[in-house]
Enzyme design. Structure first.
Site, PDB file in Angstrom:
ATOM      1  CG  ASP A 174     146.637 110.900  46.792  1.00 50.50           C
ATOM      2  OD1 ASP A 174     146.974 110.104  47.676  1.00 50.50           O
ATOM      3  OD2 ASP A 174     147.165 112.009  46.636  1.00 50.50           O
ATOM      4  CB  SER A 175     142.459 110.326  41.635  1.00 45.61           C
ATOM      5  OG  SER A 175     142.201 111.489  42.402  1.00 45.61           O
TER       6      SER A 175
END
Length: 415
Positions: A174-175
């Site tokens: 996600d990051s």
């Protein structure tokens, strides 16, 4: 909450509308907010973003929320209601950037899709983060970060060769996707400004607007973008990179070792000159002066022999002694830090990587510092993650709603 007065951030004046939850979209807009953008985060009335209840809580709210939503304004909208959709549409048309991470098609059901907004505002920029992107046979499937990490390749190479793949202990997929979203937003803003700038709010012959665009970030592709030379290695040489534990495959020596006091240390002696200094420092002049080990391509076939030699030396050292010896020999080396190690480390402290703030009740709390560091317009934390709907009235009033209208919307569950 503690605030720090400083110069306006480099994104001062940029309006961002965040339509998303959890990690990828919110992390993307968080970084824009840290550097001065005015970010409005839309949340569902009642419980808000589920991240508010994840992991360690204070008074029922996640400590993670304090970081992920810092500098954002919280507006509650029940997006199933057409009146809420209309409010979101007004905000979207005013925004420079819309960031969303719903499953593809959700915004279109609310008449908030990119094509819908583009018809009215040609300068609209929408950053869309999803598991598989906005096109392709998998676009409609749910795709969390874990799936993106698996499909994108990072899980396959993580862990030891004799065990199943492991995950990194953070939401790295996600990051990584969020960072691609930030990069895409910055490039799209640059192009918009170079082609005419912000929309003037008019249509027809009076319309003035630069060219907006959609930034389509698929989680699996963002992870895939980190996979170095895997594609040409397989296509040209048939090599499938496998799990190698703590070692960096094909680059020798670069591995994790254990010192005599049970601590873990990373030693990267893979440069040719560095390798010679490393082996000299650990008393292995025979290997330091072995012409067959002078280059990386000669060291790779003898990886196990080299790692055994380094580990044997580490067995005789405390971590502090090993660090002192190798740093003295100008060899890249480091212990593996826990957060406790970080928060007392001189380098972290010298770089201002911890900020002191206070919760609303006065309780002190440290937050991570902001990166990257800009010399003239650094990022800053103006406030911690807000209470649910803390800015609803302010935002609605800015759109022209009066107190009676806002009360009616609240009473009827729209906000």
């Amino acid at each position: 909450m503690t605030t720090t007065a400083s110069k306006p951030g480099p994104l001062a004046g940029i309006k961002v509308l965040e339509l998303g939850t959890l990690i990828a979209g919110p992390f993307c807009s968080r970084m824009l907010a840290e550097f001065g953008a005015d970010v409005i985060k839309v949340e569902a009335p009642g419980n808000g973003d589920p991240l508010r209840q994840w992991r360690v809580l204070k008074d029922g709210t996640s400590l993670w929320w304090s970081v992920q939503a810092r500098n954002k304004k919280s507006l509650t909208l029940n997006m199933k209601d057409e009146r809420a959709q209309e409010i979101a549409r007004k905000l979207a048309l005013e925004a420079d950037v819309i960031i969303e991470n719903y499953r593809p098609g959700v915004l279109e059901k609310w008449n908030l899709g990119y094509e819908d907004l583009k018809k009215l505002n040609p300068a609209a920029i929408m950053v869309r983060l999803s598991g598989y992107g906005q096109t392709g046979p998998l676009r409609d499937l749910p795709g969390f970060g874990a799936i993106g990490e698996s499909m994108g390749g990072i899980r396959y190479v993580s862990g030891h060769p004799d065990r199943p793949p492991v995950r990194i202990g953070i939401s790295i997929g996600d990051s990584i996707a969020a960072l691609h979203g930030v990069i895409g937003a910055m490039m799209a803003l640059r192009h918009r400004d170079a082609t005419g700038g912000r929309w003037n709010g008019k249509d027809g012959a009076d319309c003035v607007a630069g060219q907006g665009q959609m930034v389509d970030v698929a989680l699996y592709e963002a992870v895939f973008n980190m996979m170095e030379s895997m594609v040409p290695e397989f296509d040209h040489a048939g090599v499938i990179r496998e799990r190698t534990g703590g070692a960096l495959p094909g680059i020798v020596p670069s591995n994790t070792y254990t010192t005599g006091d049970g601590k873990n240390i990373v030693i990267a002696g893979n440069g040719d000159a560095i390798f010679k200094r490393l082996m000299t420092a650990i008393g292995r002049d025979d290997m330091a002066n072995d012409p067959g080990l002078a280059r990386n391509d000669g060291r790779v076939p003898r990886t196990e022999e080299i790692d055994i030699a380094i580990q044997q030396w580490c067995d005789t050292q405390t971590i502090d002694a090993a660090l002192a010896t190798l740093q003295g020999a100008d060899v890249p080396v480091g212990k593996i830090y826990s957060v406790k190690d970080m928060m007392s480390d001189a380098q972290f402290l010298a770089r201002g990587m911890f900020e002191q703030h206070h919760f609303a009740d006065g309780t002190p709390v440290k937050m991570p510092g902001i990166t990257p560091k800009l010399s003239e317009t650094p990022g800053q934390t103006k406030w911690l993650g807000p209470e649910l709907g803390a800015h609803s009235d302010e935002i609605l009033q800015s759109l022209g709603y009066d107190e009676a209208q806002i009360k009616r919307l609240r009473d009827e569950g729209v906000v």
